[in-house]
Scaffold this active site. Structure first.
Site, mmCIF file in Angstrom:
data_model
loop_
_atom_site.group_PDB
_atom_site.id
_atom_site.type_symbol
_atom_site.label_atom_id
_atom_site.label_comp_id
_atom_site.label_asym_id
_atom_site.label_seq_id
_atom_site.Cartn_x
_atom_site.Cartn_y
_atom_site.Cartn_z
ATOM 1 N N LEU A 89 0.814 -1.211 0.000
ATOM 2 C CA LEU A 89 0.000 0.000 0.000
ATOM 3 C C LEU A 89 0.849 1.262 0.000
ATOM 4 C CD1 LEU A 89 -2.973 -0.860 2.366
ATOM 5 C CD2 LEU A 89 -2.932 -0.792 -0.112
ATOM 6 N N CYS A 90 1.900 1.225 -0.788
ATOM 7 C CA CYS A 90 2.698 2.439 -0.897
ATOM 8 C C CYS A 90 3.055 2.672 -2.361
ATOM 9 C CB CYS A 90 3.939 2.376 -0.019
ATOM 10 S SG CYS A 90 4.792 0.815 -0.098
#
Lengths: 290, 135
Positions: A89-90
């Site tokens: 999630l980056c």
């Protein structure tokens, strides 16, 4: 066309997602601030250290006195340390690092060099394990709180590998933090050491060394490796938080757009339903009149 | 008054100190050395111990956990593994660390453990000694 209730449900779901991404954005922002402060404090130290070692290493002959600084004539085996985040999630953060590593490994292999991999970070580890690469060692949790002990442990191991001849060169792939929106995967050669700024000693500045020049340098070189390692940890950690922040901000914005579109569709559908009902009523009334 | 020199103490986690001082005395590996303005460029390894510096008439003390010192004519840079000014030292914690180190020293099974405990003990003692000197 979807029913009113379906659209409503969808809107609620998207709103909830946006709450989560927004929270994650703020968490990343807070972590980023902390990590950045730590990094800046460390860099004052690291910068001074580089200066000192640059001065010490200036004019040192490449005659093998300092093994850590002596390039091997033939490079057959290298060790690659790949730093990645433990979590996703980056955005493309981890992927960029992994792609860089993969290209690097392929290139070295095509030159007939054996590459062994130390995967520091869960994402990199998972990727290469899935592809059945030989992962010599895996480490996780290094970037939560970059600290000297971890850098020291890993650094010492790498130095041992190098000195024992199990690796002729040691590289690190880490993410260089340029700005909030730019984090660059970077390949750094950790060993043998090439100190920067070797011309600092000009102007006839003669130093006194205590203990001797050679002893000092021998003592400083391993520490230099640990510092470089820690520097990479810090930079990658800050990059990770910055990348996550941006990714989560984008996600939140996308959610907003989605909610707007969905609300529009919802209202249109509602209007259509009302119109249809009216038509029915009017139609019914007309029919009764006759 | 004589010229001053800039004393900077940095560690991996913080910049401990950056001040104009009159004199610095640091625990060099081959013995303590003092530095005044216009010292010849000098680079030394530091051992665990006490660093003191004078500003005017007052002397202040810093516990240094090993590192390096670079001396230039108008500047002294200390690259310390860790450093604490006398006034910042937590005596109770240092005392506890000393006792812990002593216990580990007694129970050490091999040379590595022994050396580690010894180093920890040295650091604790240095901290306590410096802490005593706070004004």
């Amino acid at each position: 066309m979807a029913t009113l209730r379906d659209i409503k449900r969808k809107i609620d779901a998207v709103k909830k997602t946006s709450q989560i991404t927004k929270a994650m954005n703020m968490v990343a922002a807070a972590k980023l601030r902390g990590a950045q402060e730590n990094m800046e404090r460390f860099q004052v130290y690291a910068e001074k250290f580089r200066e000192v070692i640059g001065r010490l290493a200036a004019g040192v002959e490449q005659d093998g006195t300092f093994e850590l600084m002596t390039p091997r004539e033939e490079v057959k085996k290298i060790e690659l340390v790949l730093l990645t985040a433990d979590r996703g999630l980056c955005g493309s953060f981890n992927n960029n690092l992994i792609i860089t590593a993969e290209r690097f490994i392929e290139q070295k292999r095509s030159e007939g060099v054996e590459v062994s991999l130390t995967a520091a970070g869960r994402k990199g580890r998972d990727y290469f394990k899935r592809r059945r690469y030989a992962v010599r060692q895996e480490l996780t949790g290094l970037l939560n709180k970059p600290n000297y002990d971890d850098a020291f442990q890993l650094g010492r191991q790498l130095i041992e590998l190098f000195l024992d001849g199990d690796a002729d060169e040691v590289y690190v792939i880490y993410s260089h933090f340029r700005s909030m929106i730019r984090q660059e995967p970077t390949v750094l050669r950790l060993l043998p050491i090439v100190p920067e700024g070797q011309d600092e000693l000009e102007g006839g500045r003669e130093y006194i060394f205590e203990p001797s020049h050679q002893e000092l340098l021998n003592d400083l070189l391993p520490n230099y490796v640990y510092n470089q390692m820690l520097d990479c940890f810090y930079l990658t950690a800050v990059s990770e938080h910055a990348a996550r922040m941006t990714a989560m901000e984008n996600a939140t914005n996308n959610c907003k757009d989605l909610v707007r579109d969905l609300t529009l569709t919802y209202n249109k559908a509602r209007q259509a339903a009302i119109t249809k009902e009216l038509m029915d009523i009017v139609g019914g009334a007309e029919a009764l009149k006759k | 008054m004589a010229d001053k020199l800039l004393l900077e103490i940095v560690t991996p986690v913080s910049k401990v100190l950056s001040e104009e001082v009159d004199m610095v005395v640091a625990p060099g590996e081959m013995g303590e050395f003092g530095v005044l303005h216009n010292h010849i460029p000098f680079l030394s390894k530091l051992k665990v111990g006490e660093l003191r510096f004078k500003v005017g008439n007052s002397t202040r003390y810093v516990a240094i956990m090993g590192g390096y010192a670079e001396v230039l004519p108008d500047k002294v840079t200390i690259l310390a593994t860790a450093a604490e000014e006398a006034t910042d030292i937590d005596v109770i914690r240092a005392q506890a660390a000393k006792e812990r180190a002593e216990r580990r020293l007694r129970e050490a099974k091999d040379r590595v453990e022994f050396a580690r405990a010894q180093a920890a003990l040295q650091r604790a003692i240095a901290r306590l000694r410096v802490a005593e000197k706070r004004g």
